[in-house]
Design an enzyme around this catalytic site. Structure first.
Site, mmCIF file in Angstrom:
data_model
loop_
_atom_site.group_PDB
_atom_site.id
_atom_site.type_symbol
_atom_site.label_atom_id
_atom_site.label_comp_id
_atom_site.label_asym_id
_atom_site.label_seq_id
_atom_site.Cartn_x
_atom_site.Cartn_y
_atom_site.Cartn_z
ATOM 1 N N CYS A 192 92.498 -17.329 107.127
ATOM 2 C CA CYS A 192 92.022 -17.606 108.462
ATOM 3 C C CYS A 192 92.942 -17.650 109.542
ATOM 4 O O CYS A 192 92.377 -17.679 110.608
ATOM 5 C CB CYS A 192 91.608 -19.111 108.283
ATOM 6 S SG CYS A 192 92.693 -20.174 107.285
ATOM 7 N N GLU A 245 84.642 -14.173 112.803
ATOM 8 C CA GLU A 245 85.635 -14.008 111.808
ATOM 9 C C GLU A 245 85.129 -13.107 110.714
ATOM 10 O O GLU A 245 84.078 -13.240 110.167
ATOM 11 C CB GLU A 245 85.978 -15.337 111.188
ATOM 12 C CG GLU A 245 86.849 -15.280 110.086
ATOM 13 C CD GLU A 245 87.451 -16.629 109.496
ATOM 14 O OE1 GLU A 245 88.469 -17.050 109.256
ATOM 15 O OE2 GLU A 245 86.494 -17.498 109.261
ATOM 16 N N LYS A 259 87.878 -29.037 93.160
ATOM 17 C CA LYS A 259 87.161 -28.194 93.019
ATOM 18 C C LYS A 259 87.699 -26.939 93.329
ATOM 19 O O LYS A 259 87.345 -26.511 94.601
ATOM 20 C CB LYS A 259 85.865 -28.701 93.423
ATOM 21 C CG LYS A 259 84.455 -27.719 92.848
ATOM 22 C CD LYS A 259 83.311 -27.656 93.635
ATOM 23 C CE LYS A 259 83.419 -26.539 94.651
ATOM 24 N NZ LYS A 259 83.374 -25.088 94.179
ATOM 25 N N GLU A 278 89.982 -27.522 107.111
ATOM 26 C CA GLU A 278 90.432 -26.507 107.710
ATOM 27 C C GLU A 278 89.516 -25.312 107.538
ATOM 28 O O GLU A 278 89.119 -24.726 106.405
ATOM 29 C CB GLU A 278 91.778 -26.108 106.810
ATOM 30 C CG GLU A 278 92.962 -25.242 107.429
ATOM 31 C CD GLU A 278 92.711 -23.791 107.272
ATOM 32 O OE1 GLU A 278 92.145 -23.126 107.994
ATOM 33 O OE2 GLU A 278 92.933 -23.484 106.105
#
Length: 456
Positions: free
Chosen positions: A263, A356, A154, A229
């Protein structure tokens, strides 16, 4: 029928419309995948390897086409997009090489022979992000297929086009129908249906820590395997004994590549106080020289952000009176553009320094000594990646061991290679991808004891 509209982030134009999968579509896809997986896992290992290498060759023939799709749907510079398509090809090649080396073991025991086997899980769901659509989709898909599983991928709602094309190319290469399927759709609908489906044996998810926690909780209900992750807030540690010129020259790429939507981006720049001013002097021209513009231009190094929502998120971290020591340029007009921004001095603990951002924004923090550098580097809940710059080999080893992160580089910003393991500490994730152990992450270990005792 619900549809997804795919926008070009550089122009805001709709470049494609694709159907959005429903839970009923997921049910049908899992049934097809389960049927295909049985035949696939029964193939001789050499035959599976041959088909995956053929898939890699077909991808290689279409690198330019795939890169063009990536430019249009993700706004990636064409040079980056070519690398991404090539990385998907390389992952298939690497995984194919592991099929005939997926060895069990023979364990000495009394009274017989004991051997282990690595059995495929069955149907694996890979939920891929929008920041690196092709490579990260391949991180899960290639080793899962190589280990004998079927895969349902997906893609993110904003970037389904390269995934759909890869599925078409897999059939062109001769992979069985149903073995590798792509279901574009919304996360709460198609993604959730995959996570909760009893026919899915494992979920591989790359995305935000918040969503990763939700997926982990849902997988726990059926003890479903999961690899996560997730987010990061990686440090770039520059010691006074480093080649400061080289460190400053390399820093823009460490947080501006993919417009900071990475990331592993080194968005916390930690500089020893005695070279802090010198480092900033060297960093400013390096940041301003980073070429921002049309993603289709080979000279472009940084394109737009993925969406209007991401643009607003990035803006929210840089208030009007923010201490921006360095600001780059960005195109005006249509598109989700944001300039490279370096905040200094920054206060340790402020949101931009610990959360982040996922955009081209970095903070610079001074540190006093080695212990202070480690303290600052570990002052977030994340632990994905990071860099340190020093000429002292002993320091490089000490600090690398002390920083709580899964992937560290010394005098470099390289985080990811398909031949080495990748994953995070803390809230950056669970499990490892890539590297020599990639295939075993998609298997169950079966132990078999064969008695050699004589019948009495």
């Amino acid at each position: 029928m619900h549809e997804l509209h795919v926008l070009n982030p550089a122009t805001e134009e709709i470049v494609a419309t694709v159907p959005a999968a429903t839970p009923q579509d997921v049910d049908a896809a899992v049934a097809r995948a389960a049927a295909a997986q049985r035949g696939w896992s029964a193939l001789a290992p050499a035959d599976r390897a041959r088909l995956l290498r053929r898939f890699a060759a077909v991808v290689d023939d279409h690198v330019e086409e795939l890169a063009g799709l990536e430019v249009r749907e993700a706004g990636h510079p064409i040079g980056n997009a070519r690398w991404e398509a090539g990385n998907a090809r390389d992952l298939l090649e690497y995984a194919a090489g592991g099929i005939e080396r997926l060895n069990g073991s023979q364990i000495p025991v009394a009274g017989g022979l004991n051997v282990t086997f690595h059995e495929p899980l069955g149907v694996v769901a890979v939920i891929a992000p929008w920041n690196f659509p092709m490579p990260i989709a391949a991180w899960g898909t290639a080793p899962a297929l190589a280990a004998g599983n079927a895969v349902i991928l997906k893609p993110a709602e904003t970037t389904p086009l390269t995934a759909l094309r890869l599925a078409e190319l897999s059939l062109e290469a001769g992979l069985p129908e149903g073995l590798f399927q792509v279901l574009p759709g919304e996360g709460p609908v198609a993604g959730n249906a995959l996570v909760e489906h009893p026919g899915v044996a494992k979920v591989v998810f790359t995305g935000s820590t918040a969503v990763g926690k939700q997926i982990m909780a849902k997988c726990a209900a059926s003890v479903k395997r999961v690899t996560l992750e997730l987010g990061g807030k990686s440090p770039n540690i520059v010691f006074a004994d480093a080649d400061v010129e080289q460190a400053a020259a390399a820093t823009p790429g460490s947080f501006l590549d993919n417009t900071g939507q990475d990331c592993c981006a080194r968005t916390r720049i930690l500089v020893q106080r005695s070279v802090y001013d010198r480092f900033l002097e060297l960093l400013e021209p390096a940041v301003k020289a980073f070429t921002v513009g049309d993603p289709a231009d080979p000279a472009t190094q940084m394109g737009p952000l993925i969406s209007a929502a991401q643009l607003e998120r990035v803006r929210s971290y840089v208030r009007e009176d923010a201490p921006a020591a360095i600001r780059g340029d960005a195109p005006a007009g249509k598109g989700f553009w944001y300039p490279a921004t370096v905040l200094a001095p920054a206060a340790d603990g402020e949101p931009a320094a610990v959360e982040e951002i996922f955009g081209p924004v970095a903070v610079v923090l001074p540190f006093e000594d080695e212990a202070d550098a480690v303290r600052l580097a570990n002052a977030t809940p994340y632990g994905l990646s990071g860099s340190l710059w020093t000429r002292d080999v002993g320091r490089a080893i000490r600090v690398s061991r002390a920083v709580a992160a899964g992937n560290l580089s010394v005098n470099s910003h390289s985080s990811v290679r398909y031949s080495t393991p990748f994953g995070g500490f803390g809230q950056s994730g669970l499990g490892r991808e890539l590297g020599p152990g990639a295939l075993t992450a998609f298997t169950e270990t079966k132990n078999v004891f064969i008695s050699t005792e004589e019948s009495k």
